[in-house]
Design a protein around this motif. Structure first.
Motif, PDB file in Angstrom:
ATOM      1  N   ASP A 159     -12.631  10.565  -9.700  1.00 47.96           N
ATOM      2  CA  ASP A 159     -13.045   9.432 -10.540  1.00 47.96           C
ATOM      3  C   ASP A 159     -13.560   9.852 -11.914  1.00 47.96           C
ATOM      4  O   ASP A 159     -14.086   9.016 -12.654  1.00 47.96           O
ATOM      5  CB  ASP A 159     -14.108   8.607  -9.805  1.00 47.96           C
ATOM      6  CG  ASP A 159     -13.528   7.971  -8.551  1.00 47.96           C
ATOM      7  OD1 ASP A 159     -12.341   7.628  -8.574  1.00 47.96           O
ATOM      8  OD2 ASP A 159     -14.261   7.856  -7.555  1.00 47.96           O
ATOM      9  N   GLU A 161     -13.712  10.329 -15.586  1.00 48.83           N
ATOM     10  CA  GLU A 161     -12.980   9.562 -16.605  1.00 48.83           C
ATOM     11  C   GLU A 161     -12.588  10.395 -17.826  1.00 48.83           C
ATOM     12  O   GLU A 161     -11.773   9.983 -18.636  1.00 48.83           O
ATOM     13  CB  GLU A 161     -13.814   8.348 -17.041  1.00 48.83           C
ATOM     14  CG  GLU A 161     -13.870   7.299 -15.943  1.00 48.83           C
ATOM     15  CD  GLU A 161     -14.831   6.165 -16.240  1.00 48.83           C
ATOM     16  OE1 GLU A 161     -15.384   6.109 -17.351  1.00 48.83           O
ATOM     17  OE2 GLU A 161     -15.048   5.334 -15.332  1.00 48.83           O
ATOM     18  N   ARG A 162     -13.188  11.589 -17.945  1.00 51.09           N
ATOM     19  CA  ARG A 162     -12.819  12.443 -19.087  1.00 51.09           C
ATOM     20  C   ARG A 162     -11.518  13.197 -18.780  1.00 51.09           C
ATOM     21  O   ARG A 162     -11.191  13.421 -17.604  1.00 51.09           O
ATOM     22  CB  ARG A 162     -13.933  13.463 -19.354  1.00 51.09           C
ATOM     23  CG  ARG A 162     -15.210  12.834 -19.850  1.00 51.09           C
ATOM     24  CD  ARG A 162     -16.351  13.814 -19.874  1.00 51.09           C
ATOM     25  NE  ARG A 162     -16.742  14.228 -18.533  1.00 51.09           N
ATOM     26  CZ  ARG A 162     -17.703  15.086 -18.260  1.00 51.09           C
ATOM     27  NH1 ARG A 162     -18.373  15.647 -19.235  1.00 51.09           N
ATOM     28  NH2 ARG A 162     -18.004  15.396 -17.021  1.00 51.09           N
ATOM     29  N   LYS A 235     -10.938   3.621 -16.214  1.00 54.29           N
ATOM     30  CA  LYS A 235     -12.261   3.000 -16.011  1.00 54.29           C
ATOM     31  C   LYS A 235     -12.102   1.801 -15.100  1.00 54.29           C
ATOM     32  O   LYS A 235     -11.206   0.989 -15.307  1.00 54.29           O
ATOM     33  CB  LYS A 235     -12.769   2.516 -17.375  1.00 54.29           C
ATOM     34  CG  LYS A 235     -14.102   3.028 -17.737  1.00 54.29           C
ATOM     35  CD  LYS A 235     -14.633   2.287 -18.959  1.00 54.29           C
ATOM     36  CE  LYS A 235     -15.917   2.913 -19.422  1.00 54.29           C
ATOM     37  NZ  LYS A 235     -15.770   4.155 -20.125  1.00 54.29           N
ATOM     38  N   ARG A 236     -12.956   1.709 -14.076  1.00 53.06           N
ATOM     39  CA  ARG A 236     -12.875   0.513 -13.231  1.00 53.06           C
ATOM     40  C   ARG A 236     -13.685  -0.609 -13.852  1.00 53.06           C
ATOM     41  O   ARG A 236     -14.801  -0.365 -14.315  1.00 53.06           O
ATOM     42  CB  ARG A 236     -13.379   0.836 -11.829  1.00 53.06           C
ATOM     43  CG  ARG A 236     -12.221   1.265 -10.938  1.00 53.06           C
ATOM     44  CD  ARG A 236     -12.642   1.425  -9.531  1.00 53.06           C
ATOM     45  NE  ARG A 236     -13.633   2.472  -9.401  1.00 53.06           N
ATOM     46  CZ  ARG A 236     -14.608   2.445  -8.515  1.00 53.06           C
ATOM     47  NH1 ARG A 236     -14.751   1.424  -7.714  1.00 53.06           N
ATOM     48  NH2 ARG A 236     -15.455   3.436  -8.428  1.00 53.06           N
TER      49      ARG A 236
END
Ligand code: SAM
Length: 288
Positions: A159, A161-162, A235-236
């Protein structure tokens, strides 16, 4: 030319060297390597080619992961007596997945001068041409060589994000790509960079599943040195439910522990909110 006196006595210079193309070295690096009293090189035979190319005759000694601790006292002693030393590795910037950490830490702890002479690093060269977001990235270096440990590491990064940046060896590149496709998802964009600055330089981007196939199509594609870059997780949206991984962790822990404790631990493992995990544990059908 810089105005400072080179070399400063009793100073450790951490000098970046090329990652392939021998022309990729700074004027200052050549100047420092020629002026110090000693070069501590990861592999003296490997570095001889570079030093010869630039007519540098400075004495060299080997400093690699197997002798760094043993050589520490000797090198610190020389620095304290006023000698200047340059630290180089086989390629790129020392300490970036390379030896030198113990020496730099000790030199700084002893109040000695430690000066960077910046230049190439494979991960930066790869990132700069990948076309993936570069404003924030996560350098992971080498993944664990064993399958199980590598999968766990990848799962922990699912998860993130980067943009993710990895070093990988030709022996494992195929297996790593396959595992990444399984863990991050077949459609996650990624870029393979291979043999940067060398004759067979390759930069190829696609979805992970396609990259696995591309690699399998030609055995020459898995030769050489690799930097692998993977796009960060999307992104969620706020308020989105738990992903499958978080649900699974919560369920496994809930089978062994009281619900609140399981939710707390699952939150620590997955980074998800504790109350979402708790609700999933006590009423999974309402929260799926
Ligand atoms: N200190 C180096 C740096 O600053 O990049 C890295 C040293 S690490 C032991 C070696 C790894 O860097 C290789 O296995 C590969 O993953 C990557 N690497 C080094 N040179 C490379 C190149 N020319 N092209 C692609 N990857 C490279």
């Amino acid at each position: 030319m810089p105005s400072e006196t080179i070399p400063n006595p009793g100073t450790l210079y951490v000098v970046a060297t090329p990652i392939g193309n021998l022309a990729d070295i700074t004027y200052r690096a050549v100047e420092v390597l020629g002026a110090v009293q000693l070069i501590a090189a990861e592999d003296t035979r490997h570095s001889a080619r570079l030093l010869q190319r630039y007519g540098i005759g400075t004495p060299c000694m080997a400093l690699h992961e197997h002798n760094e601790r043993a050589q520490l006292e000797r090198l610190i002693g020389r620095l304290k007596r006023g000698d200047s030393i340059a630290l180089i590795s086989d390629a790129g910037t020392p300490l970036i997945s390379d030896p030198g950490y113990l020496l730099v830490r000790e030199a700084r702890e002893q109040g000695l001068g430690v000066v960077p002479v910046p230049g190439p690093s494979a991960f930066l060269a790869a990132l700069s041409v990948s076309g993936l977001p570069t404003n924030r990235f996560c350098f992971e270096g080498f993944l664990p060589p064993r399958d199980g440990a590598r999968r766990s590491r990848l799962e922990a990064l699912r998860d993130e994000e980067r943009t993710l940046v990895f070093y990988e060896s030709p022996r494992r590149i195929g297996a790593t790509l396959r595992q990444m496709s399984e863990v991050f998802g077949a459609g996650r964009p990624a870029v393979i960079t291979r043999e940067l600055t060398k004759s067979f330089e390759t930069i190829h981007g696609d979805a992970l599943e396609n990259l696995c196939r591309w690699m399998e199509q030609d055995s020459n594609r898995s030769r050489g040195e690799f930097v692998l870059l993977v796009a960060g997780a999307a992104k969620r949206p706020a308020g989105a439910g738990l992903d499958a991984h978080a649900k699974r962790v919560a369920q496994i822990l809930a089978a062994e522990l009281p619900s609140r404790q399981a939710a707390e631990l699952a939150a620590k493992i997955t980074g998800e909110r504790k109350n979402l995990l708790y609700e999933h544990i006590v009423a999974p059908e309402r929260r799926s």
